[in-house]
Write a protein that holds these residues in place. Structure first.
Motif, mmCIF file in Angstrom:
data_model
loop_
_atom_site.group_PDB
_atom_site.id
_atom_site.type_symbol
_atom_site.label_atom_id
_atom_site.label_comp_id
_atom_site.label_asym_id
_atom_site.label_seq_id
_atom_site.Cartn_x
_atom_site.Cartn_y
_atom_site.Cartn_z
ATOM 1 N N GLY A 36 0.792 -1.211 0.000
ATOM 2 C CA GLY A 36 0.000 0.000 0.000
ATOM 3 C C GLY A 36 0.830 1.269 0.000
ATOM 4 N N SER A 37 2.049 1.173 0.540
ATOM 5 C CA SER A 37 2.897 2.363 0.606
ATOM 6 C C SER A 37 4.367 1.936 0.563
ATOM 7 C CB SER A 37 2.627 3.141 1.887
ATOM 8 O OG SER A 37 3.055 2.387 3.006
ATOM 9 N N LEU A 38 5.227 2.902 0.343
ATOM 10 C CA LEU A 38 6.661 2.626 0.325
ATOM 11 C C LEU A 38 7.156 2.209 1.709
ATOM 12 C CD1 LEU A 38 8.061 5.489 -1.910
ATOM 13 C CD2 LEU A 38 7.878 3.069 -2.457
ATOM 14 N N GLU A 39 6.593 2.807 2.750
ATOM 15 C CA GLU A 39 6.998 2.475 4.106
ATOM 16 C C GLU A 39 6.672 1.023 4.429
ATOM 17 O OE1 GLU A 39 5.167 5.190 3.358
ATOM 18 O OE2 GLU A 39 6.721 6.709 3.638
ATOM 19 N N GLU A 40 5.512 0.579 3.984
ATOM 20 C CA GLU A 40 5.108 -0.805 4.214
ATOM 21 C C GLU A 40 6.060 -1.772 3.497
ATOM 22 O OE1 GLU A 40 1.203 -3.657 3.430
ATOM 23 O OE2 GLU A 40 1.078 -1.499 3.058
ATOM 24 N N GLU A 41 6.432 -1.441 2.271
ATOM 25 C CA GLU A 41 7.362 -2.282 1.517
ATOM 26 C C GLU A 41 8.740 -2.282 2.179
ATOM 27 O OE1 GLU A 41 9.041 -2.934 -3.028
ATOM 28 O OE2 GLU A 41 7.802 -1.185 -2.569
ATOM 29 N N ARG A 42 9.184 -1.110 2.630
ATOM 30 C CA ARG A 42 10.479 -1.008 3.311
ATOM 31 C C ARG A 42 10.498 -1.869 4.568
ATOM 32 N NH1 ARG A 42 10.779 4.174 6.054
ATOM 33 N NH2 ARG A 42 9.689 2.930 7.558
ATOM 34 N N ASP A 43 9.439 -1.791 5.379
ATOM 35 C CA ASP A 43 9.374 -2.580 6.604
ATOM 36 C C ASP A 43 9.369 -4.073 6.297
ATOM 37 O OD1 ASP A 43 9.309 -0.214 7.990
ATOM 38 O OD2 ASP A 43 7.124 -0.233 8.265
ATOM 39 N N TYR A 44 8.680 -4.461 5.259
ATOM 40 C CA TYR A 44 8.637 -5.869 4.840
ATOM 41 C C TYR A 44 10.034 -6.346 4.437
ATOM 42 C CZ TYR A 44 7.480 -10.009 2.071
ATOM 43 O OH TYR A 44 7.430 -11.276 1.559
ATOM 44 N N LEU A 45 10.730 -5.538 3.653
ATOM 45 C CA LEU A 45 12.069 -5.917 3.203
ATOM 46 C C LEU A 45 13.072 -5.940 4.362
ATOM 47 C CD1 LEU A 45 12.193 -3.994 -0.172
ATOM 48 C CD2 LEU A 45 11.913 -6.452 0.173
ATOM 49 N N LYS A 46 12.947 -5.013 5.293
ATOM 50 C CA LYS A 46 13.828 -5.015 6.469
ATOM 51 C C LYS A 46 13.610 -6.275 7.299
ATOM 52 C CE LYS A 46 14.802 -0.188 7.485
ATOM 53 N NZ LYS A 46 14.652 0.882 8.479
ATOM 54 N N ALA A 47 12.358 -6.653 7.485
ATOM 55 C CA ALA A 47 12.056 -7.873 8.238
ATOM 56 C C ALA A 47 12.617 -9.094 7.520
ATOM 57 C CB ALA A 47 10.548 -8.009 8.433
ATOM 58 N N GLN A 48 12.534 -9.103 6.220
ATOM 59 C CA GLN A 48 13.062 -10.214 5.434
ATOM 60 C C GLN A 48 14.586 -10.301 5.580
ATOM 61 O OE1 GLN A 48 12.410 -9.907 1.166
ATOM 62 N NE2 GLN A 48 11.612 -12.001 1.153
ATOM 63 N N VAL A 49 15.272 -9.165 5.530
ATOM 64 C CA VAL A 49 16.724 -9.134 5.693
ATOM 65 C C VAL A 49 17.109 -9.608 7.092
ATOM 66 C CG1 VAL A 49 18.723 -7.591 5.856
ATOM 67 C CG2 VAL A 49 17.144 -7.404 3.930
ATOM 68 N N ASP A 50 16.403 -9.138 8.111
ATOM 69 C CA ASP A 50 16.703 -9.559 9.483
ATOM 70 C C ASP A 50 16.530 -11.064 9.638
ATOM 71 O OD1 ASP A 50 17.311 -6.979 10.233
ATOM 72 O OD2 ASP A 50 15.307 -6.579 11.056
ATOM 73 N N TYR A 51 15.476 -11.604 9.058
ATOM 74 C CA TYR A 51 15.232 -13.045 9.124
ATOM 75 C C TYR A 51 16.387 -13.807 8.476
ATOM 76 C CZ TYR A 51 13.457 -17.621 7.788
ATOM 77 O OH TYR A 51 13.324 -18.963 7.594
ATOM 78 N N LEU A 52 16.819 -13.359 7.311
ATOM 79 C CA LEU A 52 17.898 -14.056 6.601
ATOM 80 C C LEU A 52 19.222 -13.944 7.346
ATOM 81 C CD1 LEU A 52 16.987 -13.124 2.939
ATOM 82 C CD2 LEU A 52 16.753 -15.354 4.037
ATOM 83 N N LYS A 53 19.464 -12.800 7.994
ATOM 84 C CA LYS A 53 20.685 -12.639 8.787
ATOM 85 C C LYS A 53 20.700 -13.619 9.964
ATOM 86 C CE LYS A 53 21.866 -7.826 7.896
ATOM 87 N NZ LYS A 53 21.950 -6.477 8.493
ATOM 88 N N LYS A 54 19.554 -13.811 10.589
ATOM 89 C CA LYS A 54 19.474 -14.759 11.704
ATOM 90 C C LYS A 54 19.575 -16.201 11.204
ATOM 91 C CE LYS A 54 16.702 -11.748 14.601
ATOM 92 N NZ LYS A 54 15.374 -11.494 15.144
#
Length: 64
Positions: A36-54
């Motif tokens: 719905g927004s750029l912020e929502e996409e950014r938060d989704y991608l950050k969560a994905q990166v954090d998951y992959l780092k762990k």
């Protein structure tokens, strides 16, 4: 399909339509998620990166 004799414009249009349809059917991949927004996409991608780092800590390079 082979080589076809195109007698008129209708045959040519039909050939292009079939080619276009077959290309659409062969495209594979994961469908993109709609945000719905750029912020929502950014938060989704950050969560994905954090998951992959762990999940793969040996691939994370430390900053110097």
């Amino acid at each position: 399909m082979g080589v076809e004799l195109l007698k008129n414009e209708k045959d040519l249009n039909e050939l292009f339509r079939r080619i276009e349809q077959s290309v659409k059917e062969t495209v594979k991949g994961r469908p993109r998620k709609a945000f719905g927004s750029l912020e929502e996409e950014r938060d989704y991608l950050k969560a994905q990166v954090d998951y992959l780092k762990k999940r793969y800590p040996n691939l994370v390079k430390e900053k110097r």
